[in-house]
Design a protein around this motif. Structure first.
Motif, short mmCIF file in Angstrom:
data_model
loop_
_atom_site.label_atom_id
_atom_site.label_comp_id
_atom_site.label_asym_id
_atom_site.label_seq_id
_atom_site.Cartn_x
_atom_site.Cartn_y
_atom_site.Cartn_z
N ASP A 183 0.81 -1.20 0.00
CA ASP A 183 0.00 0.00 0.00
C ASP A 183 0.85 1.27 0.00
O ASP A 183 0.47 2.28 -0.60
CB ASP A 183 -0.97 -0.01 1.18
CG ASP A 183 -2.00 -1.14 1.07
OD1 ASP A 183 -2.05 -1.77 0.00
OD2 ASP A 183 -2.74 -1.38 2.05
N LYS A 184 2.02 1.22 0.65
CA LYS A 184 2.92 2.37 0.57
C LYS A 184 3.46 2.54 -0.84
O LYS A 184 3.59 3.67 -1.34
CB LYS A 184 4.08 2.19 1.56
CG LYS A 184 3.69 2.42 3.00
CD LYS A 184 4.86 2.22 3.95
CE LYS A 184 5.90 3.32 3.81
NZ LYS A 184 6.94 3.22 4.86
N ALA A 185 3.74 1.43 -1.52
CA ALA A 185 4.21 1.51 -2.90
C ALA A 185 3.13 2.09 -3.81
O ALA A 185 3.42 2.90 -4.70
CB ALA A 185 4.63 0.13 -3.39
N ILE A 186 1.88 1.70 -3.59
CA ILE A 186 0.77 2.22 -4.40
C ILE A 186 0.62 3.72 -4.21
O ILE A 186 0.53 4.49 -5.18
CB ILE A 186 -0.55 1.50 -4.03
CG1 ILE A 186 -0.53 0.05 -4.53
CG2 ILE A 186 -1.75 2.24 -4.62
CD1 ILE A 186 -1.72 -0.76 -4.07
N ILE A 187 0.59 4.15 -2.96
CA ILE A 187 0.38 5.57 -2.64
C ILE A 187 1.52 6.42 -3.17
O ILE A 187 1.31 7.45 -3.83
CB ILE A 187 0.24 5.76 -1.12
CG1 ILE A 187 -1.01 5.05 -0.59
CG2 ILE A 187 0.19 7.25 -0.77
CD1 ILE A 187 -2.31 5.68 -1.00
N GLN A 188 2.76 6.02 -2.92
CA GLN A 188 3.90 6.84 -3.30
C GLN A 188 4.12 6.83 -4.81
O GLN A 188 4.47 7.86 -5.40
CB GLN A 188 5.16 6.39 -2.55
CG GLN A 188 5.06 6.67 -1.06
CD GLN A 188 6.30 6.26 -0.29
OE1 GLN A 188 6.21 5.62 0.75
NE2 GLN A 188 7.48 6.62 -0.77
N LEU A 189 3.92 5.68 -5.44
CA LEU A 189 4.08 5.62 -6.89
C LEU A 189 2.97 6.39 -7.59
O LEU A 189 3.22 7.12 -8.56
CB LEU A 189 4.10 4.16 -7.36
CG LEU A 189 4.39 3.93 -8.85
CD1 LEU A 189 5.77 4.48 -9.22
CD2 LEU A 189 4.30 2.45 -9.19
N GLY A 190 1.75 6.25 -7.09
CA GLY A 190 0.64 6.99 -7.68
C GLY A 190 0.84 8.48 -7.59
O GLY A 190 0.53 9.23 -8.53
N PHE A 191 1.38 8.93 -6.45
CA PHE A 191 1.60 10.37 -6.26
C PHE A 191 2.77 10.87 -7.11
O PHE A 191 2.62 11.82 -7.88
CB PHE A 191 1.87 10.65 -4.78
CG PHE A 191 2.29 12.08 -4.51
CD1 PHE A 191 1.34 13.08 -4.42
CD2 PHE A 191 3.63 12.40 -4.35
CE1 PHE A 191 1.73 14.40 -4.18
CE2 PHE A 191 4.02 13.71 -4.11
CZ PHE A 191 3.06 14.72 -4.02
N GLN A 192 3.93 10.24 -6.99
CA GLN A 192 5.11 10.77 -7.68
C GLN A 192 4.96 10.68 -9.19
O GLN A 192 5.41 11.58 -9.92
CB GLN A 192 6.37 10.03 -7.24
CG GLN A 192 7.65 10.71 -7.76
CD GLN A 192 8.91 9.96 -7.36
OE1 GLN A 192 8.89 8.77 -7.06
NE2 GLN A 192 10.03 10.68 -7.38
N GLY A 193 4.34 9.63 -9.68
CA GLY A 193 4.21 9.47 -11.13
C GLY A 193 2.97 10.10 -11.71
O GLY A 193 2.82 10.13 -12.93
#
Length: 361
Positions: A183-193
């Motif tokens: 879930d941290k990967a989803i949130i951070q990747l969704g935001f940065q990309g």
């Protein structure tokens, strides 16, 4: 009828069994008889029509057309082909419906999707679409200018650094290691990309590359890239809340080597669910074995809403699109120019950014 056209593949046949017309008003040359020897070649090429629109779009169209079909059956009207007056009456009924969750009327976008579905199935069946009748067009133009209708259209608020920190803290409170990493990967990747939720769901492990100082993610297809042109997102490791370490940790914890990047987890969050992906949309529709084991766009939407609620952010104002909106807004706050932002998000028209950019504090 030639031997070949007697054996049209399913992708050339509409729901009511009518064969799609290969010629219109004899504008194209037609052989007197086609040999059976080219049947396999014809079927192979025709099968590509399953990809002319995305699976999710086709599913949405089917849902909308089913609603129209039920309306026609209820009133004894022909569905395919449909009378333009039937379509106008359908619009009249739909525009007065009240969404039970929001208490508002259906939005113009929802009604437009209903008409797009009617148009799609008429064209697939070889009929002229009743949605293109001048009276139908006039009704929709008037609907778009009607300020008295109460709809639930609103812009999701952008998730910026402050909100993102709250979400990550909330995720860190999770006990399950796999759930926390994913879930941290989803949130951070969704935001940065600046990814759309459908784009996040479609990322494959082979699309992710870890370079010395950045994470490079290939986007095979997107809303603005329907033809599969080469598209990459370069995500610097030096940016705040960089997704590079979060994605790497998720891959290390899950031991996923291929297939979809983001997977479904067991109820206890301790293991991955069995993974299967059909070779094509037709195989999935045939029900031989359903796609399973990976997240869809709706799943990602629910995950983000869940953490927004737990973090004290209104789930009515924040959602999956808040990550993409937040990416644009935060880069603007960081004094990045429009070309840089467009390179990150994949926007093709700078005018599209006006909808996202908020005034700086």
């Amino acid at each position: 009828m030639s031997k070949l056209t007697q054996h049209l593949p399913n992708s050339f046949v509409s729901n009511n069994g009518h064969q799609q017309k290969l010629t219109e008003d004899n504008l194209f040359f037609e052989e007197q008889a086609l040999p059976i020897s080219i049947l396999d070649d014809f079927k192979s090429a025709a099968s590509e029509t399953q990809y002319e629109i995305s699976y999710n779009t086709r599913r949405a169209y089917q849902t909308s057309f089913n609603i129209f079909s039920r309306y026609c059956e209820q009133h004894g009207l022909n569905t395919l082909p449909a009378d333009p007056r039937s379509v106008i009456s359908f619009i009249g009924q739909q525009k007065e419906l009240i969404n039970q969750k929001t208490g508002a009327q259906l939005s113009k976008q929802t009604l437009t999707t209903r008409l797009a579905a009617i148009r799609f199935f008429h064209i697939q069946a070889g009929f002229h679409s009743p949605t293109e009748h001048p009276l139908v067009l006039r009704v929709m133009r008037g609907l778009s200018r009607n300020q008295l209708r109460v709809t639930s259209d609103y812009d999701q608020q952008p998730i910026l650094y402050d909100e993102l920190e709250l979400l990550i803290q909330t995720i860190d409170n999770q006990k399950q290691t796999l759930t926390k990493a994913r879930d941290k990967a989803i949130i951070q990747l969704g935001f940065q990309g600046g990814f759309r939720r459908s784009e996040l769901a479609s990322i494959q492990v082979s699309h992710v590359n870890f370079l010395r100082n950045k994470l490079k993610v290939r986007l095979a297809y997107s809303k603005s890239n329907q033809q599969g042109h080469k598209e990459w997102k370069d995500l610097p490791e030096a940016e705040p809340f960089s997704a590079m370490s979060a994605v790497k940790l998720w891959l290390d914890e899950s031991q996923i080597k291929q297939g979809h990047l983001f997977r479904s987890l067991s109820r206890d969050g301790e293991s991955l669910r069995p993974y299967f992906q059909a070779k094509s949309d037709l195989d999935q529709d045939a029900g031989v074995q359903k796609n399973s084991g990976f997240l869809r766009g709706d799943d990602i939407y629910q995950i983000i809403r869940k953490y927004c609620h737990k973090a004290g952010l209104s789930s009515d104002l924040y959602g999956a699109h808040s990550l993409r909106s937040g990416c644009v807004t935060q880069l603007h706050e960081n004094d990045k120019d429009h070309l840089y932002i467009m390179g990150r998000t994949g926007h093709t028209d700078p005018r599209s950014l006006r909808h996202y950019l908020k005034p700086k504090d």
